[in-house]
Design an enzyme around this catalytic site. Sequence first.
Site, PDB file in Angstrom:
ATOM      1  N   ARG A  86     -30.670  22.859 -11.300  1.00 26.07           N
ATOM      2  CA  ARG A  86     -31.675  21.749 -11.375  1.00 26.07           C
ATOM      3  C   ARG A  86     -32.986  22.249 -10.860  1.00 26.07           C
ATOM      4  NH1 ARG A  86     -33.242  17.020 -14.218  1.00 26.07           N
ATOM      5  NH2 ARG A  86     -34.149  15.172 -12.775  1.00 26.07           N
TER       6      ARG A  86
ATOM      7  N   TRP B 275       1.033  -1.206   0.048  1.00 28.76           N
ATOM      8  CA  TRP B 275       0.193  -0.023  -0.049  1.00 28.76           C
ATOM      9  C   TRP B 275       0.792   1.334  -0.101  1.00 28.76           C
ATOM     10  CZ3 TRP B 275      -4.559  -1.780  -1.234  1.00 28.76           C
ATOM     11  CH2 TRP B 275      -5.132  -2.768  -0.710  1.00 28.76           C
ATOM     12  N   ILE B 276       1.853   1.101  -0.841  1.00 27.73           N
ATOM     13  CA  ILE B 276       2.796   2.454  -0.769  1.00 27.73           C
ATOM     14  C   ILE B 276       2.624   3.171  -1.683  1.00 27.73           C
ATOM     15  CG2 ILE B 276       5.434   2.863  -0.673  1.00 27.73           C
ATOM     16  CD1 ILE B 276       4.235   1.065   1.784  1.00 27.73           C
TER      17      ILE B 276
ATOM     18  N   SER C 175      -9.882   5.725  11.064  1.00 26.64           N
ATOM     19  CA  SER C 175     -10.695   6.564  12.096  1.00 26.64           C
ATOM     20  C   SER C 175     -10.648   5.746  13.168  1.00 26.64           C
ATOM     21  CB  SER C 175     -12.212   6.900  11.498  1.00 26.64           C
ATOM     22  OG  SER C 175     -12.201   7.573  10.451  1.00 26.64           O
ATOM     23  N   GLU C 176     -10.864   4.619  13.263  1.00 28.14           N
ATOM     24  CA  GLU C 176     -10.783   3.752  14.780  1.00 28.14           C
ATOM     25  C   GLU C 176      -9.030   4.073  15.450  1.00 28.14           C
ATOM     26  OE1 GLU C 176     -13.610   2.497  12.150  1.00 28.14           O
ATOM     27  OE2 GLU C 176     -11.811   2.628  11.630  1.00 28.14           O
TER      28      GLU C 176
ATOM     29  N   GLU D  38      -3.110   6.575   6.242  1.00 30.73           N
ATOM     30  CA  GLU D  38      -2.374   7.235   7.496  1.00 30.73           C
ATOM     31  C   GLU D  38      -3.052   7.191   8.843  1.00 30.73           C
ATOM     32  OE1 GLU D  38      -0.098  10.840   6.414  1.00 30.73           O
ATOM     33  OE2 GLU D  38      -0.228  10.261   4.242  1.00 30.73           O
TER      34      GLU D  38
END
Length: 383
Positions: free
Chosen positions: A271, A159-160, A369-370, A366
Amino acid sequence: MNNTNVATDSDLQMITQSAKDFAETYIRPHIMEWDEAQHFPIDLFRKMGEYGFLGVLVPEEYGGVGLTYQEYISIVVEISKVCGSIGLSVAAHNSLCTNHILKFGTEEQKQKYLPKLATGQALGAWGLTEANTGSDAGRMKCVAEKDGDYYVINGTKNWITHGKSGDVAVVIVRTGELLDSHGMSAFVIERGTPGFSAGKKENKLGMRASETAEMIFENCRVHKSQMLGQEGEGFIQSMKILDGGRVSIAALSIGIAKGAYEASLKYSKEREQFGQPISNFQAIAFKLADMATKIEASELMTRKAGMLLTNKQKVTTVSAMAKYFASETCVEVATDSIQIHGGYGYTKDFPVEKFFRDSKLCTIGEGTSEIQKLVISRNILKG
């Protein structure tokens, strides 16, 4: 451009406009073409180097433009408003690889690598994550064994960002025991070093024009002079680098959210349904109000974290809060933008479906959220 670590309003406006103009001229015409083909436009990054976008935080003495986190946040926001993929690559190059060398490199290492990275002559990659050790970096299996004045590295990083095209990689590997926070060390490794190769390029939901690939090390011999700092400091360094990285992803999130919001605001006024613009309906107007409010809050938190970083103050909790809140806001805003566009939002003829796909990475990359909530809760419970 100044080198005084003080962002004046005129500096900020000039840099923001420069990034906005660059994105409109060089990025917008190609976003769907690059996205569909998963094309990583490396030539674009050479041009970005000429504009100073790849060495924002690097002092002028090392070839950068020596600006503050405020200008850096603005650059990432403006580019990400047009294309999250390019914003992600700009963030990874600046805040991870380049910043790691700037913060922890020797004078010789800085002189050797920063001028190339800051001017776009070289593209940076940063390797911490592995296939089975994402959040759990302490169990990494990429190992460096000492052999005289060299270290022999074996293992894979996954995952780089720029794992295939990066010219210079900062790689964190295990030099000690598993689960020992002082058992990892950081090395700067050049593309072309024997035993260092690229592996699989990921086929992703979003951020498709930002290259994500494996880096493979097979008996890769690296001289001890390529180590950043001392042996055993790699993990500690990485945690400090991620404090700045979180601000980058928060800025990326704000950019994507602003892009989706602005498209939705415009569409809602054009719209018509039931004889009037859909923005006249409270259901739509309130969605727009929520979007605008959460984006504003995200930016204020991110700017605060940027100020703390620029002033070299403690930032871990604030940057985790900014990254967590901005990234979740980004997903919410992108989701609501599809809803406001209705069926059209689900097509590639309108920009919001791409913002929707790109947004999800922000809550994962990076530090999920956890993990941000873990960082925040630990720090507030300490106090």
